[in-house]
Design a protein around this motif. Structure first.
Motif, PDB file in Angstrom:
ATOM      1  N   ALA A 116       0.830  -1.210   0.000  1.00 11.25           N
ATOM      2  CA  ALA A 116       0.000   0.000   0.000  1.00 11.25           C
ATOM      3  C   ALA A 116       0.865   1.260   0.000  1.00 11.25           C
ATOM      4  O   ALA A 116       0.583   2.223  -0.732  1.00 11.25           O
ATOM      5  CB  ALA A 116      -0.927  -0.006   1.213  1.00 11.25           C
ATOM      6  N   GLU A 117       1.925   1.270   0.801  1.00  5.71           N
ATOM      7  CA  GLU A 117       2.776   2.451   0.902  1.00  5.71           C
ATOM      8  C   GLU A 117       3.559   2.703  -0.384  1.00  5.71           C
ATOM      9  O   GLU A 117       3.662   3.838  -0.850  1.00  5.71           O
ATOM     10  CB  GLU A 117       3.741   2.305   2.084  1.00  5.71           C
ATOM     11  CG  GLU A 117       3.073   2.396   3.435  1.00  5.71           C
ATOM     12  CD  GLU A 117       2.281   3.681   3.599  1.00  5.71           C
ATOM     13  OE1 GLU A 117       2.835   4.762   3.330  1.00  5.71           O
ATOM     14  OE2 GLU A 117       1.098   3.598   3.976  1.00  5.71           O
ATOM     15  N   VAL A 118       4.118   1.636  -0.971  1.00  5.68           N
ATOM     16  CA  VAL A 118       4.886   1.800  -2.217  1.00  5.68           C
ATOM     17  C   VAL A 118       3.973   2.302  -3.329  1.00  5.68           C
ATOM     18  O   VAL A 118       4.355   3.167  -4.129  1.00  5.68           O
ATOM     19  CB  VAL A 118       5.554   0.466  -2.619  1.00  5.68           C
ATOM     20  CG1 VAL A 118       6.204   0.587  -3.991  1.00  5.68           C
ATOM     21  CG2 VAL A 118       6.593   0.061  -1.582  1.00  5.68           C
ATOM     22  N   ALA A 119       2.754   1.788  -3.397  1.00  4.83           N
ATOM     23  CA  ALA A 119       1.807   2.233  -4.428  1.00  4.83           C
ATOM     24  C   ALA A 119       1.499   3.720  -4.268  1.00  4.83           C
ATOM     25  O   ALA A 119       1.506   4.479  -5.246  1.00  4.83           O
ATOM     26  CB  ALA A 119       0.519   1.401  -4.342  1.00  4.83           C
ATOM     27  N   LYS A 120       1.252   4.157  -3.032  1.00  3.99           N
ATOM     28  CA  LYS A 120       0.948   5.579  -2.794  1.00  3.99           C
ATOM     29  C   LYS A 120       2.133   6.467  -3.172  1.00  3.99           C
ATOM     30  O   LYS A 120       1.951   7.536  -3.764  1.00  3.99           O
ATOM     31  CB  LYS A 120       0.586   5.806  -1.322  1.00  3.99           C
ATOM     32  CG  LYS A 120      -0.817   5.399  -0.954  1.00  3.99           C
ATOM     33  CD  LYS A 120      -1.220   5.927   0.407  1.00  3.99           C
ATOM     34  CE  LYS A 120      -0.353   5.388   1.509  1.00  3.99           C
ATOM     35  NZ  LYS A 120      -0.786   5.854   2.839  1.00  3.99           N
ATOM     36  N   GLU A 121       3.319   6.026  -2.831  1.00  4.08           N
ATOM     37  CA  GLU A 121       4.511   6.817  -3.143  1.00  4.08           C
ATOM     38  C   GLU A 121       4.660   7.046  -4.643  1.00  4.08           C
ATOM     39  O   GLU A 121       5.157   8.088  -5.082  1.00  4.08           O
ATOM     40  CB  GLU A 121       5.756   6.093  -2.615  1.00  4.08           C
ATOM     41  CG  GLU A 121       5.881   6.105  -1.096  1.00  4.08           C
ATOM     42  CD  GLU A 121       7.000   5.195  -0.621  1.00  4.08           C
ATOM     43  OE1 GLU A 121       7.704   4.629  -1.487  1.00  4.08           O
ATOM     44  OE2 GLU A 121       7.170   5.050   0.602  1.00  4.08           O
ATOM     45  N   GLN A 122       4.210   6.086  -5.441  1.00  4.31           N
ATOM     46  CA  GLN A 122       4.350   6.176  -6.896  1.00  4.31           C
ATOM     47  C   GLN A 122       3.100   6.724  -7.576  1.00  4.31           C
ATOM     48  O   GLN A 122       3.046   6.818  -8.799  1.00  4.31           O
ATOM     49  CB  GLN A 122       4.666   4.784  -7.465  1.00  4.31           C
ATOM     50  CG  GLN A 122       5.970   4.211  -6.966  1.00  4.31           C
ATOM     51  CD  GLN A 122       7.152   5.077  -7.353  1.00  4.31           C
ATOM     52  OE1 GLN A 122       7.246   5.560  -8.482  1.00  4.31           O
ATOM     53  NE2 GLN A 122       8.067   5.291  -6.407  1.00  4.31           N
TER      54      GLN A 122
END
Length: 432
Positions: A116-122
């Motif tokens: 979830a965090e990696v997706a939001k960052e990108q």
């Protein structure tokens, strides 16, 4: 017969309403009603399946207490952050292989926050990688060498000429390729994150934050626990291959495959406790241990209820369904799909329905190809890993619609299972 079938469905429904371990409770209650009020003989309890789940989960819990799961999560995070733009394709790879290794989809809990965090960052819509990651963690159960569903199913197939190794040769590539097809579909699901009105509203209210990932110190003991567990899995696969009828290197083994899995996994737990110097008392309180013991009760109740009904009406079922499945073999996959949707367990669905399917004359190829369909745990949006994915996505993109079934897991999940079944017939024709 139909009244008894209604009783079975009623208790399955009640178990689904209770949720979690309650499915097992309701299954036991259904056995009481069928045997004491309808005079039906009690079916067979899947003892081996339950004991395999217990022994495997014990080894996994020991690895978790030693810190091995934390190390695996760190490795997964490094892998995902090296390829952030391709998160929708790399997330299911992570959850698939963690489930393949551990034999339980609950390993996904530890990686969903990272996804979830990696997706939001990108700026990637988190529902895309989260949905297919959860589905991959479910369908990988049908490819794991140590999952109860695979071990039980392999035992049914061996008298029909399909070995444990042949089953894995079909299930591993077909389910993995199906996950990649599902990821391709998921990558186009929903609007872009920046255009999502729910995301915009939550952003305006300050409800969305990028969290710094907590760094966990990985000890040598944590790495050793993973190595020990991985070695145990390799030992299981090698031994099962050596004693199989198709290889036959070890004739008349002193311990059969199911017993060997139990013994090897308990041995792995003992080695982890000794080498890694962990407190054995903490194993029974680990999250994976609790979820595994819950799974044991679920399989006990539901599979026992299913076998009680099926074994008492096998002649009628064969007469009713045998010709239909011979003419339309894909109907078995449809049946398994809807059954697993209610039973909430690949192991319970396999033990409840696969013996009956093979008993009424379903071809081994059809059964193997349809096996992936026992993974439709995503249809009703109440499965723990699915709910966790919804809760961990503070952008609001992974949400359950008002119609219950219109959630982001549905389309990728159906596509993944349909692809696995289609590929199963293709690969099965080559290997079986």
């Amino acid at each position: 017969m139909f009244l008894q079938l209604l009783i079975v469905l009623l208790f399955i429904y009640l178990g689904a309403r209770i949720g979690g371990i309650g499915i097992g409770f309701a299954g036991g209650a259904g056995v009481v009603v069928l045997t004491m009020f309808f005079g039906v003989d009690a079916g067979t309890i899947p003892v081996d399946v339950i004991l395999i789940i217990a022994s495997v989960i014990t080894a996994i819990a020991a690895m978790q207490v030693a810190g091995g799961m934390d190390w695996l999560v760190q490795l997964a995070e490094k892998f995902l952050r090296k390829n952030p733009k391709r998160i929708t394709f790399y997330a299911p790879i992570v959850t698939y292989f963690m489930t393949l290794l551990a034999g339980t989809g609950h390993t996904a809990f530890s990686t969903l926050p990272v996804i979830a965090e990696v997706a939001k960052e990108q700026g990637v819509r988190p529902s895309r990688p989260l949905s297919i990651a959860v589905i991959a963690s479910q369908i990988a159960i049908t490819a794991s060498p140590i999952s109860a569903a695979v071990v039980f199913f392999a035992g049914l197939l061996e008298p029909l000429g399909v070995s444990y190794l042949h089953l894995l040769m079909v299930c591993i590539p077909t389910t993995f390729l199906a996950c990649m097809i599902g990821a391709f579909v998921a990558n186009f699901m929903g609007c872009e994150l920046k255009d999502d009105p729910v995301y915009q509203d939550r952003m305006a209210k300050g409800l969305i934050q990028l969290k710094s990932t907590k760094k966990t110190v990985v000890t040598a003991a944590a790495k050793h626990s993973v190595y020990i567990f991985a070695a145990a899995i390799v030992f299981v696969v090698v031994y099962a291959t050596l004693i199989s009828g198709s290889v036959g290197i070890i004739q008349d083994p002193h311990i059969d495959r199911n017993q060997a899995i139990m013994a090897i996994m308990l041995t792995a737990a003992a080695v982890i406790v000794t080498i890694c110097k962990i407190d054995a008392g903490k194993i029974s309180t680990a999250a994976t241990f609790r979820s595994g013991m819950s799974a044991c009760i679920c399989v006990l109740g539901v599979a026992w209820l299913g076998d009680t009904f099926v074994s008492s009406h096998l002649v009628e079922i064969k007469s009713f369904a045998g010709d239909l499945l011979q003419q339309y073999p894909w109907m078995l996959a449809v049946t398994l799909f809807f059954a697993s949707m209610l039973l909430y367990s690949q192991g319970a669905t396999t033990t409840a329905l696969m013996p009956a399917a093979l008993a009424i004359g379903v071809a081994p190829l059809t059964a193997v190809a349809s096996f992936a369909a026992v993974s439709a745990l995503f249809v009703l949006p109440t499965y723990p890993t699915l709910l966790a994915a919804v809760e961990m996505d503070d952008t609001g993109s992974t949400r359950i619609g008002k119609l219950v079934f219109n959630h982001p897991f549905m389309v990728p999940g159906v596509v993944t299972i349909a692809s696995a079944v289609a590929l199963g017939f293709l690969f099965g024709g080559l290997f079986l």
